[in-house]
Design a protein around this motif. Structure first.
Motif, mmCIF file in Angstrom:
data_model
loop_
_atom_site.group_PDB
_atom_site.id
_atom_site.type_symbol
_atom_site.label_atom_id
_atom_site.label_comp_id
_atom_site.label_asym_id
_atom_site.label_seq_id
_atom_site.Cartn_x
_atom_site.Cartn_y
_atom_site.Cartn_z
ATOM 1 N N GLY A 14 0.836 -1.203 0.000
ATOM 2 C CA GLY A 14 0.000 0.000 0.000
ATOM 3 C C GLY A 14 0.864 1.243 0.000
ATOM 4 O O GLY A 14 2.097 1.183 0.112
ATOM 5 N N MET A 16 2.513 4.959 1.031
ATOM 6 C CA MET A 16 3.157 5.524 2.222
ATOM 7 C C MET A 16 2.078 6.022 3.185
ATOM 8 O O MET A 16 1.111 6.653 2.755
ATOM 9 C CB MET A 16 4.051 6.712 1.822
ATOM 10 N N LYS A 20 1.685 0.073 7.024
ATOM 11 C CA LYS A 20 2.216 -1.278 6.775
ATOM 12 C C LYS A 20 3.187 -1.716 7.869
ATOM 13 O O LYS A 20 3.103 -2.839 8.375
ATOM 14 C CB LYS A 20 2.927 -1.320 5.404
ATOM 15 N N ASP A 39 12.253 -1.597 3.218
ATOM 16 C CA ASP A 39 13.064 -0.372 3.333
ATOM 17 C C ASP A 39 14.207 -0.581 4.330
ATOM 18 O O ASP A 39 15.336 -0.131 4.100
ATOM 19 C CB ASP A 39 12.211 0.810 3.813
ATOM 20 N N VAL A 50 17.110 5.484 2.986
ATOM 21 C CA VAL A 50 16.392 5.567 1.716
ATOM 22 C C VAL A 50 16.591 6.953 1.104
ATOM 23 O O VAL A 50 16.872 7.091 -0.095
ATOM 24 C CB VAL A 50 14.885 5.267 1.931
ATOM 25 N N PHE A 54 18.245 7.787 -2.590
ATOM 26 C CA PHE A 54 17.593 8.560 -3.651
ATOM 27 C C PHE A 54 18.526 9.691 -4.100
ATOM 28 O O PHE A 54 18.629 9.995 -5.288
ATOM 29 C CB PHE A 54 16.269 9.151 -3.161
ATOM 30 N N PHE A 62 17.703 3.135 -6.153
ATOM 31 C CA PHE A 62 16.944 2.650 -5.003
ATOM 32 C C PHE A 62 16.052 1.478 -5.406
ATOM 33 O O PHE A 62 15.976 0.466 -4.707
ATOM 34 C CB PHE A 62 16.096 3.777 -4.401
ATOM 35 N N ARG A 63 15.364 1.578 -6.561
ATOM 36 C CA ARG A 63 14.443 0.506 -6.979
ATOM 37 C C ARG A 63 15.194 -0.806 -7.228
ATOM 38 O O ARG A 63 14.664 -1.881 -6.963
ATOM 39 C CB ARG A 63 13.667 0.913 -8.228
ATOM 40 N N GLU A 66 15.806 -2.158 -3.904
ATOM 41 C CA GLU A 66 14.538 -2.638 -3.352
ATOM 42 C C GLU A 66 14.192 -4.016 -3.936
ATOM 43 O O GLU A 66 13.722 -4.910 -3.207
ATOM 44 C CB GLU A 66 13.447 -1.622 -3.686
ATOM 45 N N GLY A 86 6.362 1.618 -3.405
ATOM 46 C CA GLY A 86 6.527 1.578 -4.862
ATOM 47 C C GLY A 86 6.950 0.231 -5.401
ATOM 48 O O GLY A 86 7.059 0.054 -6.629
ATOM 49 N N ARG A 126 10.947 10.297 3.578
ATOM 50 C CA ARG A 126 10.328 9.833 2.328
ATOM 51 C C ARG A 126 10.623 10.830 1.204
ATOM 52 O O ARG A 126 9.910 11.827 1.031
ATOM 53 C CB ARG A 126 8.830 9.645 2.532
ATOM 54 N N PRO A 127 11.630 10.521 0.385
ATOM 55 C CA PRO A 127 12.080 11.492 -0.618
ATOM 56 C C PRO A 127 11.013 11.880 -1.631
ATOM 57 O O PRO A 127 11.030 13.005 -2.123
ATOM 58 C CB PRO A 127 13.271 10.790 -1.296
ATOM 59 N N ARG A 145 -1.018 4.126 -9.036
ATOM 60 C CA ARG A 145 -0.685 2.791 -8.525
ATOM 61 C C ARG A 145 -1.868 1.924 -8.146
ATOM 62 O O ARG A 145 -1.691 0.714 -7.961
ATOM 63 C CB ARG A 145 0.188 2.939 -7.270
HETATM 64 C C1 S3P Z 1 8.155 4.770 -1.528
HETATM 65 C C2 S3P Z 1 7.736 4.341 -0.285
HETATM 66 C C3 S3P Z 1 8.648 4.275 0.883
HETATM 67 C C4 S3P Z 1 10.088 4.061 0.402
HETATM 68 C C5 S3P Z 1 10.480 5.109 -0.585
HETATM 69 C C6 S3P Z 1 9.561 5.125 -1.823
HETATM 70 C C7 S3P Z 1 7.164 4.825 -2.636
HETATM 71 O O1 S3P Z 1 8.271 3.199 1.731
HETATM 72 O O2 S3P Z 1 10.239 2.771 -0.135
HETATM 73 O O3 S3P Z 1 10.466 6.356 0.059
HETATM 74 O O4 S3P Z 1 7.569 4.886 -3.802
HETATM 75 O O5 S3P Z 1 5.941 4.776 -2.333
HETATM 76 P P1 S3P Z 1 6.947 3.227 2.658
HETATM 77 O O6 S3P Z 1 5.783 2.877 1.786
HETATM 78 O O7 S3P Z 1 7.228 2.169 3.680
HETATM 79 O O8 S3P Z 1 6.852 4.584 3.248
#
Ligand code: S3P
Length: 189
Positions: A14, A16, A20, A39, A50, A54, A62-63, A66, A86, A126-127, A145
């Motif tokens: 889900g 941010m 979760k 994360d 994180v 970024f 980052f992806r 991840e 994401g 959260r960037p 999304r």
């Molecule tokens: C992101 C959510 C963040 C983290 C990053 C990008 C996103 O995690 O992975 O900042 O793209 O929605 P949370 O959903 O745990 O905040």
């Protein structure tokens, strides 16, 4: 030696602010399962936050990290996993997570998400929300999304106006009805 294999993992997805990590920790504590957060895995492996990743490697870097964290958490059953918001945008991540877990979507109205994030006051953690109109950005991300979240998850819970404890209870009730998700012992607890 354990005679019964652990049940499948419970995987929370889900946007941010959906809760979760908070809900995941509560569910893990109730079941006595390990809790993992992609994360946190990324940050541990990289030795950087994180936000720092970024800034230094861009969102693409980052992806990629991840995706490696998703492969890592998806290798084991019997966990409760919170997945960065994401991650579901890469279908390979969804395939990996589904291989050992069942996915549940925590949803909330974008303005409720924005209010929660403001209350949590986690600074620049959260960037994607840094220097942005948080509610507007969450609405855009939700529009981009939502279809991917719904396609990935087997079940969804609306968390608007619900406490983390109530949502954790909903997750546990759902989990009891999913074949192979809880062990015999967990079902009895
Ligand atoms: C992101 C959510 C963040 C983290 C990053 C990008 C996103 O995690 O992975 O900042 O793209 O929605 P949370 O959903 O745990 O905040």
């Amino acid at each position: 030696m354990a005679l019964l294999a652990p049940g499948r993992s419970i995987v929370l997805i889900g946007l941010m602010g959906a809760g979760k990590s908070t809900v995941g920790r509560l569910v893990a504590a109730r079941l006595g399962r390990p809790f993992r957060d992609t994360d946190a895995v990324v940050e541990h492996v990289a030795g950087a936050t994180v936000a720092e990743l970024f800034a230094t490697e861009g969102e693409r870097g980052f992806r990629d990290r991840e995706a490696a964290a998703v492969r890592d958490v998806a290798a084991l059953r019997g966990q409760v996993v919170a997945v960065g918001g994401g991650a579901v945008l890469r279908s390979a991540n969804v395939t990996q997570l589904r291989s050992t877990g069942d996915l549940i979507l925590l949803e909330a109205d974008p303005s409720a998400l924005a209010a929660r994030l403001a209350a949590a006051d986690e600074g620049d953690a959260r960037p994607l929300l840094h220097d942005a109109d948080v509610a507007a950005t969450l609405r855009r991300l939700w529009a981009e999304r939502d279809a991917a979240y719904r396609a990935a998850a087997g079940h969804l819970i609306d968390t608007t106006e619900r406490t983390p404890e109530e949502v954790a209870q909903d997750v546990l009730e759902w989990a009891r009805d999913v074949p192979g998700l809880l062990s015999l012992e967990e079902r009895a607890s």
